[in-house]
Enzyme design. Structure first.
Site, PDB file in Angstrom:
ATOM      1  N   LYS A  13     -11.619  -8.397   8.286  1.00 14.32           N
ATOM      2  CA  LYS A  13     -11.205  -7.315   9.174  1.00 14.32           C
ATOM      3  C   LYS A  13     -11.692  -7.558  10.594  1.00 14.32           C
ATOM      4  O   LYS A  13     -12.884  -7.781  10.815  1.00 14.32           O
ATOM      5  CB  LYS A  13     -11.741  -5.986   8.660  1.00 14.32           C
ATOM      6  CG  LYS A  13     -11.206  -5.614   7.284  1.00 14.32           C
ATOM      7  CD  LYS A  13     -11.819  -4.314   6.773  1.00 14.32           C
ATOM      8  CE  LYS A  13     -11.309  -3.998   5.373  1.00 14.32           C
ATOM      9  NZ  LYS A  13     -11.923  -2.777   4.801  1.00 14.32           N
ATOM     10  N   VAL A  67      -6.752   1.873   5.777  1.00 13.63           N
ATOM     11  CA  VAL A  67      -5.414   2.076   6.340  1.00 13.63           C
ATOM     12  C   VAL A  67      -4.694   3.116   5.484  1.00 13.63           C
ATOM     13  O   VAL A  67      -5.071   3.333   4.334  1.00 13.63           O
ATOM     14  CB  VAL A  67      -4.603   0.758   6.367  1.00 13.63           C
ATOM     15  CG1 VAL A  67      -5.182  -0.215   7.368  1.00 13.63           C
ATOM     16  CG2 VAL A  67      -4.527   0.130   4.988  1.00 13.63           C
ATOM     17  N   CYS A 124       0.848  -1.185   0.000  1.00 13.03           N
ATOM     18  CA  CYS A 124       0.000   0.000   0.000  1.00 13.03           C
ATOM     19  C   CYS A 124       0.887   1.239   0.000  1.00 13.03           C
ATOM     20  O   CYS A 124       1.588   1.501   0.972  1.00 13.03           O
ATOM     21  CB  CYS A 124      -0.930   0.003   1.212  1.00 13.03           C
ATOM     22  SG  CYS A 124      -1.876   1.529   1.396  1.00 13.03           S
TER      23      CYS A 124
END
Length: 443
Positions: free
Chosen positions: A108, A121, A81
Site C-alpha cells: 500500500k 477501500v 471487492c
C-alpha cells in the site's frame, strides 16, 4: 454446482454488474502519481454503453476520485471487492463521472494510507474530504446528489442483509454438518419468498440502494461457492436466481450447470425451449439452432454441451454451410461457361502427385489434358515428374493422328515442368502458344 445463464438483453443495471463484477477488466484503469492529483475524464466502458455519459451532462465539474483495490493477478486492473462495486454502481446509477485510483494491496502506497489510515477501500473524495466505508459513501452520495433517488425505505433496508454473512460462514466452513449451509439456504429462502410477494426488486419495481448492495454480493456468492464448494443457488428459488442474473426484467431464458470445466446447457428445459421459440429460426432443427447460437462449435463440442440432443442426431448428415464456407481460403470462383471455338484449340493441363500409395504399375504421379471445347479429359500415369515432356509429345501425336487437327494453345499453372528448355523448344517448333494461369489461384 455453479450455473451460467443466457439473458435476452443487457439491461442498465445488469450490464453494469457484468462489467464491475464478472468482467472487472473492462472497467476504466488509470495510474496515479503518489500525490493522487491526476484526473481523467474518461468514463468506464460499461458507462459508455449504458448512457453515453459525458462530464458536461452532470452537475459535477470534475470526476469524483475513488480509491479501489487493484487486481492481485493482473496489473492496472480493478480488483474484486463487492463493497467497491456497490459504490461504483451507485455512481453510475446517478450518472456521476469518476476516476479510479488503483491501490496495490500487497504494498500500500503512503499517499493511500494518508487518505485511508486503516488501509481499507473504497474511499471517495467528496467536497475535498475523503470518506471511507461503502455505507457512509452511498449515504453521502444520496444526500449530495439526490437524483435519481436510490434510497431504500427503512422497513425494507434489512431485506437480504444476512445473506452475505451466512455465505462467508459457509464458504469458510470445513464441516459439511455444522449447519452453515442450512443457515445460508434459510436466508435465501426468506429472500426468495420476499421477492415473490414484493419483487422484482427490494423496493418493488424500483431499483434502490439495497439492490446495488445485494447485486455484487450475490454475484460473489454464486462464483465463489460454485468454484470452492461446487454449490449453486437451488432451482427451487427461482425468484432469487432471476434477481441475481437479470435485475431489470427478472427473466432468465437459459441455464447450464458446470460439468468437467464446461457449462452444460439444458436444452430440454422449458426456459431454453422458450429462448429458441423467442428468437428461433423456422426450418432448422433444435440442434442446428443451438449450433448457430453458440458460435458454430464442432459436433464433438456440442456432444459435451448438449448430449441429449446430439445422441439423436446423425453426425454424418449434420452440415452447416456457414462453417464450411468459413474454412475456405477464398471465395468460390464464379461459374463461367466460356469455351474455345473448336476442339483442341485450347488444352488445359496439370500435374498431380506424388501419391503416398503407388499404383500397380509403380506410378505415383499423373498428368491431365482437358479439351476446353468438349471438356474431354485424358489422364496419363507417370512414374516420375520428369516424364511430363515425353507424355505431352505422346498426347500431341495422338491428337494429330486420331483427330487430324492441331493444338493451338497449351495452358497450365506455373509449374516448372512445363518451362523446361526442351519443352519450350518443342512448343515453339510446332507453333503451340503456351499460357499460364494467374499466380495464387487454383483454376
Amino acid at each position: 454446482m455453479s450455473t451460467a445463464k443466457i439473458h435476452p438483453s443487457a439491461s442498465a443495471l445488469s450490464t453494469t454488474i457484468k462489467h464491475l463484477t464478472g468482467t472487472l477488466q473492462f472497467s476504466r484503469t488509470c495510474t496515479f502519481p503518489p500525490n493522487g492529483l491526476a484526473h481523467s475524464r474518461r468514463t468506464t466502458h460499461a458507462l459508455r454503453i449504458r448512457r453515453s455519459l459525458t462530464v458536461s451532462s452532470s452537475s459535477v465539474s470534475d470526476p469524483l476520485e475513488v480509491c479501489v483495490k487493484a487486481s492481485l493477478t493482473t496489473p492496472n486492473r480493478l480488483g474484486d471487492c463487492p463493497f467497491t462495486q456497490r459504490v461504483l454502481l451507485t455512481l453510475e446509477e446517478k450518472h456521476l463521472p469518476y476516476d479510479l485510483k488503483l491501490v496495490d494491496f500487497s504494498k500500500k502506497p503512503e499517499w493511500f494510507l494518508k487518505v485511508s489510515p486503516e488501509g481499507k477501500v473504497p474511499v471517495i473524495k467528496i467536497d475535498e474530504k475523503w470518506i471511507a466505508d461503502s455505507d457512509v459513501i452511498t449515504q453521502a452520495l444520496e444526500e449530495k446528489f439526490p437524483n435519481p433517488p436510490l434510497g431504500t425505505p427503512p422497513e425494507k433496508a434489512s431485506v437480504g442483509s444476512k445473506i452475505f454473512s451466512t455465505f462467508i460462514g459457509f464458504l469458510k466452513s470445513k464441516d459439511p454438518n455444522d449447519g452453515t449451509e442450512q443457515a445460508l439456504l434459510s436466508e435465501l429462502v426468506a429472500f426468495n419468498d420476499y421477492l415473490k410477494e414484493n419483487g422484482p426488486f427490494v423496493d418493488g419495481k424500483r431499483v434502490s440502494a439495497a439492490d446495488l448492495s445485494l447485486g455484487p454480493k450475490l454475484y460473489h456468492l454464486e462464483i465463489s461457492l460454485g468454484h470452492y464448494k461446487n454449490w449453486s443457488v437451488p432451482d427451487s428459488l427461482p425468484c432469487v436466481k432471476s434477481y441475481m442474473k437479470e435485475l431489470d426484467t427478472g427473466r432468465m431464458i437459459g441455464s447450464g450447470k458446470a460439468h468437467e470445466g464446461l457449462y452444460v446447457l439444458d436444452a430440454e428445459s422449458s426456459s431454453s425451449r422458450q429462448a429458441l421459440q423467442t428468437i428461433g429460426m423456422p426450418g432448422l432443427s433444435l440442434l442446428h439452432q443451438w449450433h448457430m447460437r453458440l458460435g458454430h462449435p464442432p459436433i464433438f463440442v456440442l456432444d459435451k454441451l448438449l448430449p441429449s440432443l446430439v445422441k439423436h442426431c446423425d453426425r454424418n448428415n449434420f452440415h452447416c454451410d456457414a462453417c464450411e464456407l468459413a474454412k475456405h481460403k477464398h471465395s468460390c470462383y464464379p461459374l463461367i461457361n466460356k469455351r474455345s471455338l473448336f476442339p483442341f484449340m485450347v488444352i488445359h493441363s496439370d500435374v498431380w502427385g506424388p501419391s503416398r500409395v503407388m499404383s500397380v504399375s509403380d506410378c505415383c504421379w499423373f498428368i491431365t489434358f482437358i479439351d476446353c471445347y468438349s471438356r474431354v479429359t485424358w489422364i496419363y500415369m507417370l512414374r516420375t515428374k520428369s516424364e511430363v515432356f515425353s507424355c505431352f509429345k505422346t498426347f500431341h501425336k495422338m491428337v494429330h493422328t486420331q483427330f487430324a487437327t492441331l493444338i493451338t494453345v497449351l495452358r497450365s499453372d506455373n509449374g516448372t515442368e512445363y518451362i523446361d528448355g526442351d519443352f519450350c523448344a518443342y512448343l515453339e517448333e510446332h507453333g503451340i502458344f503456351y499460357q499460364t494461369n494467374c499466380i495464387g489461384i487454383s483454376e
